[in-house]
Write a protein that holds these residues in place. Structure first.
Motif, short mmCIF file in Angstrom:
data_model
loop_
_atom_site.label_atom_id
_atom_site.label_comp_id
_atom_site.label_asym_id
_atom_site.label_seq_id
_atom_site.Cartn_x
_atom_site.Cartn_y
_atom_site.Cartn_z
N GLY B 61 0.85 -1.18 0.00
CA GLY B 61 0.00 0.00 0.00
C GLY B 61 0.88 1.23 0.00
N ILE B 62 0.52 2.22 -0.80
CA ILE B 62 1.36 3.41 -0.91
C ILE B 62 0.55 4.63 -0.51
N LYS B 63 1.12 5.42 0.38
CA LYS B 63 0.46 6.66 0.77
C LYS B 63 1.43 7.80 0.47
N ALA B 64 0.95 8.81 -0.21
CA ALA B 64 1.80 9.97 -0.52
C ALA B 64 1.37 11.09 0.41
N GLU B 65 2.32 11.56 1.21
CA GLU B 65 2.00 12.67 2.12
C GLU B 65 2.99 13.79 1.91
N MET B 66 2.64 14.97 2.38
CA MET B 66 3.57 16.08 2.21
C MET B 66 4.49 16.18 3.40
N GLY B 67 5.76 16.46 3.12
CA GLY B 67 6.70 16.58 4.23
C GLY B 67 7.84 17.49 3.82
N THR B 68 8.84 17.59 4.71
CA THR B 68 9.99 18.45 4.37
C THR B 68 11.07 17.58 3.73
N PRO B 69 11.74 18.14 2.73
CA PRO B 69 12.78 17.34 2.07
C PRO B 69 13.98 17.13 2.98
N LYS B 70 14.77 16.13 2.63
CA LYS B 70 15.98 15.86 3.42
C LYS B 70 16.96 17.01 3.22
N PRO B 71 17.73 17.37 4.25
CA PRO B 71 18.58 18.55 4.15
C PRO B 71 19.66 18.46 3.06
N ASP B 72 20.14 17.24 2.76
CA ASP B 72 21.19 17.17 1.74
C ASP B 72 20.61 17.06 0.34
N ARG B 73 19.27 16.91 0.23
CA ARG B 73 18.66 16.85 -1.11
C ARG B 73 17.43 17.74 -1.12
N PRO B 74 17.61 19.05 -1.14
CA PRO B 74 16.47 19.96 -0.98
C PRO B 74 15.53 19.99 -2.17
N GLY B 77 11.95 14.81 -3.53
CA GLY B 77 11.13 14.13 -2.54
C GLY B 77 11.84 12.83 -2.19
N TYR B 78 11.22 11.97 -1.39
CA TYR B 78 11.87 10.69 -1.11
C TYR B 78 10.84 9.60 -0.84
N LEU B 79 11.34 8.36 -0.85
CA LEU B 79 10.50 7.19 -0.59
C LEU B 79 10.90 6.59 0.75
N GLU B 80 9.92 6.16 1.52
CA GLU B 80 10.20 5.50 2.79
C GLU B 80 9.62 4.09 2.72
N PHE B 81 10.41 3.11 3.05
CA PHE B 81 9.93 1.74 2.95
C PHE B 81 9.68 1.15 4.32
N PHE B 82 8.62 0.39 4.42
CA PHE B 82 8.32 -0.29 5.68
C PHE B 82 7.74 -1.66 5.37
N THR B 131 8.80 22.00 0.96
CA THR B 131 7.82 20.91 0.93
C THR B 131 8.10 19.97 -0.20
N CYS B 132 7.83 18.68 0.05
CA CYS B 132 7.99 17.71 -1.03
C CYS B 132 7.02 16.57 -0.74
N TRP B 133 6.84 15.71 -1.70
CA TRP B 133 6.02 14.52 -1.48
C TRP B 133 6.89 13.45 -0.85
N VAL B 134 6.40 12.86 0.23
CA VAL B 134 7.07 11.72 0.82
C VAL B 134 6.19 10.52 0.50
N VAL B 135 6.74 9.56 -0.22
CA VAL B 135 5.94 8.41 -0.63
C VAL B 135 6.25 7.27 0.32
N TYR B 136 5.26 6.89 1.14
CA TYR B 136 5.45 5.80 2.09
C TYR B 136 5.02 4.51 1.43
N VAL B 137 5.96 3.61 1.27
CA VAL B 137 5.65 2.32 0.65
C VAL B 137 5.58 1.28 1.76
N ASP B 138 4.39 0.74 2.00
CA ASP B 138 4.21 -0.21 3.11
C ASP B 138 3.89 -1.58 2.55
N VAL B 139 4.65 -2.56 2.97
CA VAL B 139 4.49 -3.92 2.48
C VAL B 139 3.95 -4.79 3.62
N VAL B 140 2.93 -5.58 3.34
CA VAL B 140 2.44 -6.53 4.34
C VAL B 140 2.62 -7.92 3.75
#
Lengths: 246, 290
Positions: B61-74, B77-82, B131-140
């Motif tokens: 399941g993928i949820k795209a939320e707004m967040g702040t970009p990482k400081p070294d890549r302003p 956006g980025y992807l977070e895996f869980f 602001t950037c899109w943070v894409v949370y990729v969640d695997v079950v």
């Protein structure tokens, strides 16, 4: 929530149902082959998967073994994408632990525990999409999964929620109606004997209205029972036809 | 992984079978099992996919939320895996039992996606540094039937292809403050370009030969395996050796070549399937009900 009418003047709720109507229930047993019993249920937009492993030897310490009963182990977990806002921890938080304990107590009342002393039955429920009535969907799914595993029970366990919207008792509330702040009653019932296994009530409810809301809830549970019974009968006849054919 | 008990006779049978090029279910050494893929199965996510590879069942399941970009890549956006090993898959995964496996999988996936070509992260930026899109990729993981890594990477690619990120407009109001507005139209969204996303291919060494897509019984017989991440063009994004056995360099090269060949095929079939699914949208009703 301003602007959304929970109960219209014509008597329709926000999703178009009448006060006594349940959400559409679609379910299936035997979803997984590796587990002893499994079931999937969809109540409106709430989707829950339940699996049962057991009865098997006690895992993790002999101290849990009960000399005259089976040890029932439940775990409730929600997928991180199941709620509107992403949930950080799928299990292990307090809410999940409370749900797990409630499920355990509910099933201890119905499963014939004296038949499997010194053994363990695992019931795992996973909420894939949450839109209100999580506990009820979990109980209904777990009932089907326990039946699929062939573990004997006294009766089905059917659960339903009900609430009071503008002086009308309503059954099977969705997430929108839950967060509106009205009273929420959760009931788990053994339908044939009409024995209540679990009863929880949140928020304020006037004592005069208590009986109406309980009756509405019991009616809801019986309707759920009718649906589950139908599904079990179909599943069993399908399985026996397959066995006759082979 | 969830364990399976194998007797010596079964182990010998599987190993000898692979030597002769035949596996217990009749496949050849570089064939995958039948895969079933469904997209858009969970409705309150930005994108989702469910993959069934025989007994392995994965839901992403993928949820795209707004967040702040990482400081070294302003500007990105980025992807977070869980990864969540559900207790449904095996009783050992109850409580914290599945955490080790879950972290291992999440870290491996993080590494193979961590290059400029996999996903265009600049397209996920809304306002640089703010602001950037943070894409949370969640695997079950719902069922464990062997070959988890491959199934997860394929399901993830499908889910990312299915993701719809709403379009945003940045408006500057009278005081010079910038406001972000999400469009209300559910069809006004942008997609993620998944043509360069790699798929993992796990090549396991059984006896003297190597096989692709091992079942749980075959995994119990193999001493060493290589996980190779291959893109549609055949470029390799990452490799990893797993298992307690050792491999000599020639085997490593052979397995890598095998993986590359199979990987290109898998990517091709997946793109064909995803295009077909695009044309006939699944309304999510038949998720587990068929």
């Amino acid at each position: 929530m301003a602007g959304i009418e929970l109960l219209s003047d014509q008597g329709f709720r926000a999703d178009g149902r009448r006060p006594h109507e349940l959400r559409k229930i679609r379910c299936r047993m035997g979803v997984f082959q590796q587990a002893d019993g499994s079931a999937f249920i969809e109540q409106g937009n709430t989707k829950v998967l339940a699996t049962v492993y057991g009865p098997h030897e006690i895992t993790g310490g002999r101290s849990k073994a009960l000399h005259d009963k089976v040890f029932i182990n439940c775990q409730y977990s929600m997928a991180t994408f199941s709620t509107g806002e992403r949930k950080r921890r799928p299990k292990g938080d307090r809410r999940s632990q409370e749900m797990s304990v409630n499920l355990k107590k509910t099933f201890e009342a119905a499963i014939l525990t004296h038949l499997y002393p010194r053994s363990q039955i695992d019931i795992y429920v996973q909420v894939l999409q949450s839109d209100g009535g999580n506990y009820c969907a979990c109980v209904n799914a777990a009932t089907l999964a326990v039946i699929d595993a062939g573990i004997p029970m006294r009766d089905y366990i059917c659960a339903c929620t009900s609430s009071m919207l503008e002086d009308t008792p309503v059954v099977d509330i969705s997430y929108l109606e839950e967060t509106a702040g009205g009273p929420e009653m959760v009931l788990a019932l053994l339908p044939k004997s009409q024995q209540i296994v679990l009863f929880q009530q949140n928020s304020r409810l006037h004592a005069d209205n208590l009986e109406k809301v309980i009756d509405m809830c019991i009616r809801g549970c019986k309707d759920v029972h009718a649906v589950l019974d139908q599904v079990v009968k179909e599943h069993v006849s399908e399985e026996t036809n397959l066995m006759k054919a082979s | 992984m969830a364990s399976v008990l194998l007797s010596e006779a079964e182990r010998t049978f599987i190993i000898h079978g692979v030597q002769d090029g035949l596996r217990t279910d009749g496949r050849s050494c570089d064939e995958y099992r039948v895969m079933e893929l469904q997209c858009d199965v969970v409705s309150n996510t930005s994108g989702s996919a469910r993959l069934k590879l025989s007994h392995t069942d994965i839901l992403v399941g993928i949820k795209a939320e707004m967040g702040t970009p990482k400081p070294d890549r302003p500007n990105e956006g980025y992807l977070e895996f869980f990864v969540d090993c559900s207790a449904n898959a095996a009783p050992e995964f109850e409580g914290r039992g599945g955490d080790e496996l879950a972290t291992e999988i999440a870290n491996t996936i993080q590494r193979i996606y961590d290059n400029k070509n996999a996903v265009d992260l600049k397209s996920l930026c809304i306002m640089p540094k703010e602001t950037c899109w943070v894409v949370y990729v969640d695997v079950v993981i719902l069922q464990c039937g062997g070959n988890l890594f491959d199934a997860i990477s394929i399901a993830m690619k499908a889910a990312l292809h299915n993701t719809r990120i709403p379009n945003v407009t940045i408006s500057v109001d009278d005081e010079g403050q910038r406001e972000i507005e999400l469009s209300d139209d559910p069809h006004d969204c942008s997609r993620i370009d998944t043509s360069n996303i790699p798929c993992m291919v796990t090549v396991s060494k059984v006896g003297n030969r190597h096989i692709v897509d091992a079942t749980m019984e075959e995994e119990a017989c193999c001493l060493a395996c290589m996980m190779v991440a291959v893109t549609a063009k055949g470029t390799i994004c990452g490799m990893r050796k797993e298992g307690s056995g050792s491999l000599d360099p020639e085997s490593v090269f052979e397995m890598m070549e095998s993986a590359k060949k199979v990987g290109v095929e898998v990517n091709k079939s997946l793109s064909l399937l995803l295009n077909k699914v695009e044309k006939e949208p699944n309304r999510g009703y038949t998720c587990f009900l068929d």
